[in-house]
Design an enzyme around this catalytic site. Structure first.
Site, PDB file in Angstrom:
ATOM      1  N   HIS A   1       0.839  -1.219   0.000  1.00  0.00           N
ATOM      2  CA  HIS A   1       0.000   0.000   0.000  1.00  0.00           C
ATOM      3  C   HIS A   1       0.861   1.251   0.000  1.00  0.00           C
ATOM      4  O   HIS A   1       0.431   2.313   0.453  1.00  0.00           O
ATOM      5  CB  HIS A   1      -0.953   0.033   1.200  1.00  0.00           C
ATOM      6  CG  HIS A   1      -1.755  -1.215   1.343  1.00  0.00           C
ATOM      7  ND1 HIS A   1      -2.952  -1.403   0.707  1.00  0.00           N
ATOM      8  CD2 HIS A   1      -1.498  -2.371   2.013  1.00  0.00           C
ATOM      9  CE1 HIS A   1      -3.417  -2.609   0.988  1.00  0.00           C
ATOM     10  NE2 HIS A   1      -2.543  -3.222   1.763  1.00  0.00           N
TER      11      HIS A   1
ATOM     12  N   SER B   1      17.831  15.767 -20.069  1.00  0.00           N
ATOM     13  CA  SER B   1      16.803  16.772 -20.283  1.00  0.00           C
ATOM     14  C   SER B   1      17.385  17.872 -21.164  1.00  0.00           C
ATOM     15  O   SER B   1      18.579  18.171 -21.080  1.00  0.00           O
ATOM     16  CB  SER B   1      16.396  17.340 -18.921  1.00  0.00           C
ATOM     17  OG  SER B   1      15.945  18.662 -19.050  1.00  0.00           O
ATOM     18  N   SER B   2      16.521  18.489 -21.997  1.00  0.00           N
ATOM     19  CA  SER B   2      17.029  19.527 -22.904  1.00  0.00           C
ATOM     20  C   SER B   2      17.352  20.811 -22.139  1.00  0.00           C
ATOM     21  O   SER B   2      18.022  21.696 -22.644  1.00  0.00           O
ATOM     22  CB  SER B   2      16.000  19.807 -23.987  1.00  0.00           C
ATOM     23  OG  SER B   2      14.862  20.415 -23.409  1.00  0.00           O
TER      24      SER B   2
ATOM     25  N   ASN C   1      17.198  10.533 -17.396  1.00  0.00           N
ATOM     26  CA  ASN C   1      15.795  10.117 -17.287  1.00  0.00           C
ATOM     27  C   ASN C   1      15.624   8.627 -17.599  1.00  0.00           C
ATOM     28  O   ASN C   1      16.346   8.077 -18.434  1.00  0.00           O
ATOM     29  CB  ASN C   1      14.928  10.960 -18.225  1.00  0.00           C
ATOM     30  CG  ASN C   1      14.789  12.387 -17.729  1.00  0.00           C
ATOM     31  OD1 ASN C   1      14.897  12.640 -16.538  1.00  0.00           O
ATOM     32  ND2 ASN C   1      14.579  13.321 -18.641  1.00  0.00           N
TER      33      ASN C   1
END
Ligand SMILES: O=C(O)C[C@H](Nc1ncnc2c1ncn2[C@@H]1O[C@H](COP(=O)(O)O)[C@@H](O)[C@H]1O)C(=O)O
Length: 486
Positions: free
Chosen positions: A193, A317-318, A325
């Site tokens: 959970h 990332s650009s 990522n």
């Protein structure tokens, strides 16, 4: 107050009156779909089995083998025995089927507007040079198109699964097995959970996926591929009209089995496609389990349990230069979803056909390659993604050490056993641990103090005194190792 925002400009959009080079008319053609565009290299091996050209090559293969089979079995009066050279020549029509022949066949189909009839004419054109012109009526003899189609699809799907999908799935499983083995003894806090729960090891949690995926893979390996060649409504009526004394079902069975398929003795015009639905359900279930793995690995990366090994030269990332990522797992998730959308649709629709046939299966089956292709693409990304993971033992250990309350289960269970063995003062074990731990962080000191105050037998107290969350993993390491060896 009046609205001070000015109304949007109504000037012509920038590109509307500018001429653009047509991409739709470009040569060589630009792919519409992603599988034939940016992902082509990952799925190219499927083109040999599930492209339209491969379907046509398999149709030629089936027609040619039926021609040879009828001669070999002397099914009709007047059939010659084919020479080795003629048989080789006939099979050469299949092996020689390349881009030029694809274009020739397309030109014939443009006239016939019937794809299987076009194959028949294509083969007939070649009989003359093989000295077999007088046997032209034997091409497609007593066949309905589905006799050729179902066998061609069965051969193509079988080969695609055996030669492309299964090896890709086995590669991904090998990567997972290696990870399960490497991390077999890395203790990790579980989260049921999403909340801290009895610890496991990272390897055991990966091994659960290996075990599940392996079971589905075995079902795919064991799949039967059924085929039929029994005429326009499955009655051998045309066959019997032409040659009443032949045992056509037996001859048909020998032919289907020669192609390496399982004989389906009872059909309408179409092979019922139930085996295809079974196969797609198994691959889709495999896909779903793999999707679950991707989501879990993504989440472990997100909380730092895995570090990603940066690929030299690649960008995360650009705009945020620090980032690596988890794109392999995200790509796999998306492609597994697309694959399942198609496989589920095929499985649901192929098993139905109106009366003795409708043609919906024909159009649906054109998407088999795409359905399996998106799964192959996902598998290739999972395999790559796994190679870029490093287990962050330190982060995993720190997480465990911050959650000593998970030992509450161990303590209350030991107290129950002590109570049964006659140790006094062991009343209400669950409730007492609940009071100590529920919704609270408990550190090592508090937990050990609690244990010391219980009055346990010396052996039980010793066992619990030395227990840390990192050691409270039961048989997880062994289970992971045993599973990785299987
Ligand atoms: O042996 C036969 O052909 C018997 C016939 N049934 C058919 N069986 C198999 N194919 C058929 C059938 N009918 C059409 N076609 C041809 O199928 C092609 C359908 O094209 P698409 O929609 O792109 O999948 C497209 O090439 C169609 O021409 C019947 O009347 O029962």
């Amino acid at each position: 107050m009046a609205n001070s925002v000015s109304s949007p400009s109504v000037s012509t959009p920038l590109s509307a009156d500018q001429e653009r080079i047509s991409l739709a008319d470009a040569e060589p053609q630009i792919a519409l779909g992603a599988l034939d565009g940016r992902y082509r290299s990952a799925v190219a091996p499927l083109v040999e089995h599930l492209s339209e050209a491969a379907l046509n090559r398999n149709r030629i293969h089936v027609e040619v083998e039926w021609f040879i089979h009828l001669c070999t079995e002397q099914a009709l009066p007047g059939l010659p025995s084919l020479t080795e050279e003629q048989i080789a020549g006939l099979r050469g029509i299949v092996t020689g089927f390349g881009p030029e022949e694809v274009a020739e066949l397309a030109a014939i189909e443009a006239e016939t507007v019937h794809d299987v009839k076009a194959v028949e004419y294509f083969i007939a054109r070649r009989l003359e040079s093989l000295g077999l012109a007088e046997l032209t009526p034997l091409v497609h003899f007593a066949c309905t198109s589905e006799d050729i189609n179902n066998l061609s699809y069965a051969v193509g799907i079988r080969d695609a699964v055996e030669q492309v999908w299964l090896p890709a799935a086995r590669s991904a499983l090998d990567g997972l097995r290696a990870l399960a083995s490497e991390a077999a003894e890395v203790p990790m806090l579980s989260r049921t959970h999403g909340q801290p729960a009895t610890p496991s090891t990272l390897g055991k949690e990966i091994a659960v996926f290996v075990h599940r995926l392996d079971r589905q893979l075995r079902r795919v390996e064991a799949q039967e591929h059924l085929g039929k060649i029994n005429g326009a409504t499955g009655t051998y009526a045309a066959h019997l009209a032409a040659a009443p004394d032949v045992d056509w079902p037996a001859l048909a069975q020998r032919f289907v089995e020669k192609l390496g398929l399982t004989f389906n003795p009872l059909t309408t015009q179409i092979e019922s496609h139930d085996w295809q639905a079974e196969l797609y359900a198994d691959i889709a279930r495999f896909n779903r389990i793999l999707h679950g793995l991707c989501v879990d690995v993504w989440s472990y990366i997100s909380i730092g349990f895995f570090r990603q090994i940066p690929v030299a030269g690649a960008t995360g990332s650009s705009t945020m230069p620090h980032k690596v990522n988890p794109i392999r797992f995200e790509n796999a998730e998306a492609n597994l979803e697309v694959s399942n959308a198609l496989l589920d649709s095929l499985g649901a629709t192929l098993v139905e056909s109106r009366w003795q046939r409708d043609l919906t299966d024909s159009s649906g089956q054109r998407n088999i390659g795409t359905g399996i292709g998106h799964s192959v693409l996902a598998l290739s990304n999972v395999t790559k993604g796994l190679k870029q993971l490093d287990v962050a033992d330190d982060v995993i250990a720190a997480d465990l050490d911050a959650n000593w309350e998970v030992l509450g289960e161990a303590v209350q269970t030991v107290m129950r056993a002590e109570s049964i063995a006659g140790t006094t003062g062991m009343e209400n074990p669950y409730e007492r641990l609940k009071e100590l731990t529920r919704g609270r962080r408990v550190d090592a000191e508090k937990m050990q103090e609690f244990v010391a105050g219980l009055g346990l037998s010396a052996a039980a107290e010793e066992r619990l005194k030395n227990l840390t969350p990192a050691q409270y993993t039961g048989l997880a390491a062994r289970l992971a190792e045993e599973s990785a060896r299987r």
